[in-house]
Design a protein around this motif. Sequence first.
Motif: not given
Length: 183
Positions: A161-183
């Motif tokens: 959350r800190v990464y996404e809400s600060t300048f870090l996400s603009r300085l070091f842009p990410a590529c993907n999100i990987l999520v595993t959800l369980v039923k």
Amino acid sequence: MELKKLNIGSGNHILPGWVNLDISALPGVDVVHDIEKLPLPFPDEQFDEILCQDVLEHVEYIPILRDILRIMKKGASLTVRVPHFTSKFNAMDPTHKKTFSINTFEFFVKGSFEQDCRGYYFDFSFSSCREAKIVFEGNSLVFLLNPLIEKLVNSSPRMQRVYESTFLSRLFPACNILVTLVK
């Protein structure tokens, strides 16, 4: 007993031993179907594992997630890979309709902070989120710091959350999100 697995939006990424579904009749595709035409062509509680890579950003995904949940067995997992909202691939691909944050899929998990606050939007939920990871591009001198950044960012949900809400996400842009959800 062999697990029943579904690869949604397989494209050319055909997985042996899986049911490979795609909108195009490509070599190795087992089921040709547009996933926006619901219901999906499978009975209830059919699959133990579902993979959905680089698909949900192209569609109106909420009704699709509801139907994916329908075809999952109890305890089954859904692994999703989508571009992170800072990914350069979001802007350059005109077929992308949606962007995603690390917490986007928390809206669909029973008992999550988002589900508790906004669960009235949805009539379905997954039981848990097994993994939620921000993935960074690699294999380039320019991205030399990315493995270190990825490890730091994914050290806890708070750091994500800190990464996404600060300048870090603009300085070091990410590529993907990987999520595993369980039923």
